[in-house]
Design an enzyme around this catalytic site. Structure first.
Site, PDB file in Angstrom:
ATOM      1  N   THR A   1      13.284   5.000  11.034  1.00 33.77           N
ATOM      2  CA  THR A   1      14.164   3.895  11.429  1.00 33.77           C
ATOM      3  C   THR A   1      13.640   2.593  10.843  1.00 33.77           C
ATOM      4  O   THR A   1      12.439   2.308  10.904  1.00 33.77           O
ATOM      5  CB  THR A   1      14.243   3.806  12.972  1.00 33.77           C
ATOM      6  OG1 THR A   1      14.745   5.053  13.443  1.00 33.77           O
ATOM      7  CG2 THR A   1      15.151   2.683  13.428  1.00 33.77           C
TER       8      THR A   1
ATOM      9  N   SER B   1       5.129  -6.911  -1.492  1.00 33.70           N
ATOM     10  CA  SER B   1       4.871  -7.030  -0.063  1.00 33.70           C
ATOM     11  C   SER B   1       5.310  -8.400   0.436  1.00 33.70           C
ATOM     12  O   SER B   1       5.146  -9.403  -0.280  1.00 33.70           O
ATOM     13  CB  SER B   1       3.359  -6.865   0.149  1.00 33.70           C
ATOM     14  OG  SER B   1       3.060  -6.812   1.498  1.00 33.70           O
TER      15      SER B   1
ATOM     16  N   ASN C   1      -5.476  -9.652  -7.674  1.00 34.29           N
ATOM     17  CA  ASN C   1      -5.626 -10.368  -6.396  1.00 34.29           C
ATOM     18  C   ASN C   1      -6.904 -11.199  -6.329  1.00 34.29           C
ATOM     19  O   ASN C   1      -6.964 -12.196  -5.643  1.00 34.29           O
ATOM     20  CB  ASN C   1      -5.563  -9.386  -5.215  1.00 34.29           C
ATOM     21  CG  ASN C   1      -6.385  -8.144  -5.429  1.00 34.29           C
ATOM     22  OD1 ASN C   1      -6.227  -7.446  -6.438  1.00 34.29           O
ATOM     23  ND2 ASN C   1      -7.264  -7.843  -4.511  1.00 34.29           N
TER      24      ASN C   1
ATOM     25  N   THR D   1       0.846  -1.196   0.000  1.00 32.67           N
ATOM     26  CA  THR D   1       0.000   0.000   0.000  1.00 32.67           C
ATOM     27  C   THR D   1       0.879   1.243   0.000  1.00 32.67           C
ATOM     28  O   THR D   1       0.681   2.171  -0.799  1.00 32.67           O
ATOM     29  CB  THR D   1      -0.943  -0.013   1.224  1.00 32.67           C
ATOM     30  OG1 THR D   1      -1.782  -1.164   1.128  1.00 32.67           O
ATOM     31  CG2 THR D   1      -1.799   1.238   1.286  1.00 32.67           C
TER      32      THR D   1
ATOM     33  N   HIS E   1       4.147 -10.183   3.089  1.00 29.52           N
ATOM     34  CA  HIS E   1       3.209 -11.132   3.722  1.00 29.52           C
ATOM     35  C   HIS E   1       2.452 -12.007   2.729  1.00 29.52           C
ATOM     36  O   HIS E   1       1.710 -12.890   3.135  1.00 29.52           O
ATOM     37  CB  HIS E   1       2.266 -10.407   4.693  1.00 29.52           C
ATOM     38  CG  HIS E   1       1.193  -9.557   4.077  1.00 29.52           C
ATOM     39  ND1 HIS E   1      -0.086 -10.030   3.918  1.00 29.52           N
ATOM     40  CD2 HIS E   1       1.189  -8.292   3.615  1.00 29.52           C
ATOM     41  CE1 HIS E   1      -0.838  -9.058   3.379  1.00 29.52           C
ATOM     42  NE2 HIS E   1      -0.070  -7.995   3.196  1.00 29.52           N
TER      43      HIS E   1
ATOM     44  N   CYS F   1     -16.098  -5.361   2.504  1.00 25.50           N
ATOM     45  CA  CYS F   1     -17.016  -4.923   3.551  1.00 25.50           C
ATOM     46  C   CYS F   1     -17.066  -3.409   3.553  1.00 25.50           C
ATOM     47  O   CYS F   1     -16.040  -2.739   3.517  1.00 25.50           O
ATOM     48  CB  CYS F   1     -16.544  -5.416   4.906  1.00 25.50           C
ATOM     49  SG  CYS F   1     -16.752  -7.174   5.047  1.00 25.50           S
TER      50      CYS F   1
ATOM     51  N   GLN G   1       0.756  -9.521  -5.979  1.00 25.69           N
ATOM     52  CA  GLN G   1       0.302 -10.912  -6.115  1.00 25.69           C
ATOM     53  C   GLN G   1       1.201 -11.719  -7.042  1.00 25.69           C
ATOM     54  O   GLN G   1       1.172 -12.949  -7.022  1.00 25.69           O
ATOM     55  CB  GLN G   1      -1.145 -10.958  -6.622  1.00 25.69           C
ATOM     56  CG  GLN G   1      -2.164 -10.405  -5.646  1.00 25.69           C
ATOM     57  CD  GLN G   1      -2.325 -11.257  -4.394  1.00 25.69           C
ATOM     58  OE1 GLN G   1      -1.952 -12.438  -4.351  1.00 25.69           O
ATOM     59  NE2 GLN G   1      -2.868 -10.668  -3.340  1.00 25.69           N
TER      60      GLN G   1
HETATM   61  N1  PMP Z   1      -1.904  -4.681  -4.049  1.00 20.83           N
HETATM   62  C1  PMP Z   1      -2.427  -5.901  -4.195  1.00 20.83           C
HETATM   63  C2  PMP Z   1      -2.681  -6.432  -5.577  1.00 20.83           C
HETATM   64  C3  PMP Z   1      -2.731  -6.671  -3.067  1.00 20.83           C
HETATM   65  O1  PMP Z   1      -3.260  -7.879  -3.210  1.00 20.83           O
HETATM   66  C4  PMP Z   1      -2.478  -6.123  -1.786  1.00 20.83           C
HETATM   67  C5  PMP Z   1      -2.800  -6.915  -0.533  1.00 20.83           C
HETATM   68  N2  PMP Z   1      -4.120  -7.324  -0.438  1.00 20.83           N
HETATM   69  C6  PMP Z   1      -1.928  -4.842  -1.698  1.00 20.83           C
HETATM   70  C7  PMP Z   1      -1.659  -4.143  -2.847  1.00 20.83           C
HETATM   71  C8  PMP Z   1      -1.640  -4.195  -0.357  1.00 20.83           C
HETATM   72  O2  PMP Z   1      -0.540  -4.825   0.233  1.00 20.83           O
HETATM   73  P1  PMP Z   1      -0.135  -4.529   1.760  1.00 20.83           P
HETATM   74  O3  PMP Z   1      -1.044  -5.373   2.581  1.00 20.83           O
HETATM   75  O4  PMP Z   1       1.292  -4.977   1.853  1.00 20.83           O
HETATM   76  O5  PMP Z   1      -0.273  -3.086   2.001  1.00 20.83           O
END
Ligand code: PMP
Length: 385
Positions: free
Chosen positions: A238, A201, A153, A75, A203, A325, A181
């Site tokens: 930091t 990202s 996504n 994001t 995660h 949501c 993704q």
């Molecule tokens: N872009 C896409 C295509 C995503 O799938 C996501 C996560 N759902 C994000 C951006 C946002 O990533 P983050 O959770 O690291 O802010």
């Protein structure tokens, strides 16, 4: 992997932290707490570890380490890319994106429009695919940036990013891609892609949440989103050291992308073939487009997907709906709506996204339980009439 008996089929939302990643992070959550900017020996050791993590992420992206800026997630990377480029030149205030981007891009674009910029939203076809010709004609003399996601996504549909980047380059326009993704699911090679800026990202690849990266092609200067001396002046604050180390460790898990992809594809195919066998009326969205191997967006039977999701949850299965949501209820997926799907199909759609810790047994259990859930839902609706 899960200690609870949950069948987790929502890996596009987030992934479980890999044990190897947790192990790599632990020292940086305990005794390795020095500030990497500190001139101390402890600080130098932490700085070196950040360097190793950066190298691992750079390898996955096929870029130089100096081209990577760590951020708090995709994001933020998307914001840094769009705001950073759009504030470069007041004469260039047009941006091109698509109708199916992640909300972190679309909501920002709405804001940019409110402050006087112009945004063109490229449409997609019924399979969720983008036509590069639409991009060609949308470019204007005042276009500063094109921002298109690499893979969606919700549907997993993969956009022709190299082709779009080449179109941008020949028009002299900067090109950004949200590859959140795509990372770890398809090969990404910045040295050959023609992409100027890329967001990703940790995660989504079994790393920790709250850490991401922005790839900035060498030589490209832009206005930082957060000022400060860290990250070569490109992102102040930091460093989130444990998370950066975790991102590096997660990137190292993806040395063998081809093996991982074929494993995920086999699982996804068994899921889709199984569902289509049980419910011939089921429809897979984006099936004819090039798709990520792990994602299945599917309307199994008519009805509200929220009910189906709830029943699945009761049986220990976690999936997702495309609906977001919102206050006062759920909004139908903007991605499926942009594909021109009938509203009933949009409302009944579910997203299954498999990951490296899923096994065939998970899919088998899903397929075993679906007919019973269907019966339960049908008899409940009959009672309600
Ligand atoms: N872009 C896409 C295509 C995503 O799938 C996501 C996560 N759902 C994000 C951006 C946002 O990533 P983050 O959770 O690291 O802010």
């Amino acid at each position: 992997m899960n200690t609870e008996s949950v069948i987790y089929l929502d890996n596009n939302a987030t992934t479980e932290l890999a044990p190897e990643v947790l192990t790599a992070m632990m020292p940086y959550l305990s005794n390795q707490y020095a500030n990497p900017s500190s001139a101390s020996r402890m600080g130098a050791a932490v700085k070196a570890a950040i360097g190793d993590a950066r190298a691992a992420v750079a390898t996955l992206l096929g870029c130089r380490t100096a081209e990577l800026v760590f951020t708090s997630g995709a994001t933020e990377s998307n914001h840094a890319a769009l705001l950073g480029v759009m504030s470069l030149n007041p004469d260039k205030c047009h941006l091109i994106t698509s109708t199916v981007e992640h909300p972190s891009v679309l909501l920002l674009c709405r804001h940019l429009e409110r402050i006087g910029m112009e945004v063109t939203y490229l449409p997609v076809d019924t399979e969720g695919q983008l036509n590069p010709d639409h991009l060609r004609v949308a470019i204007r003399p005042d276009t500063a940036l094109i921002s298109l996601m690499w893979a969606n996504n919700e549907t997993g549909v993969i956009f022709p990013i190299e082709e779009a980047a080449a179109i941008a380059k020949s028009a002299g326009v900067l090109f950004h891609t949200d590859a959140t993704q795509a990372l770890g699911k398809i090969p990404l090679d910045m040295s050959a892609s023609g992409v100027d800026l890329l967001s990703c990202s940790a995660h989504k690849i079994h790393g920790p949440k709250g850490i991401g990266a922005l790839y900035v092609r060498k030589g490209l200067s832009m206005v930082p989103l957060i000022f400060g001396h860290q990250e070569r002046g490109r992102r102040g604050g930091t460093e989130n050291v444990p998370a950066i180390i975790g991102f590096g460790a997660a990137a190292q898990l993806y040395q063998s992308l081809i093996t991982e992809t074929s494993y995920l594809k086999a699982l996804r195919e068994s899921l889709e073939t199984g569902i289509l066998g049980l419910f011939p009326m089921a429809r897979v969205h984006g099936a004819a487009a090039r798709r990520l191997a792990n994602t299945s967006n599917i309307s199994i039977f008519p009805g509200d997907s929220e009910a189906l999701l709830h029943h699945l949850e009761e049986h220990g299965i976690t999936a997702a709906t495309g609906a977001a949501c919102a206050a006062g209820g759920t909004r139908p997926s903007h991605v499926l709506m942009a594909m021109g799907l009938e509203k009933s199909l949009v409302q009944s759609s579910l997203r299954f996204s498999v990951g490296r810790y899923n096994q065939q047994e998970d899919v088998t259990q899903l397929l075993n339980i679906l007919p019973k859930i269907y019966q339960d839902i049908v008899s409940f609706s009959a009672l309600a009439v």
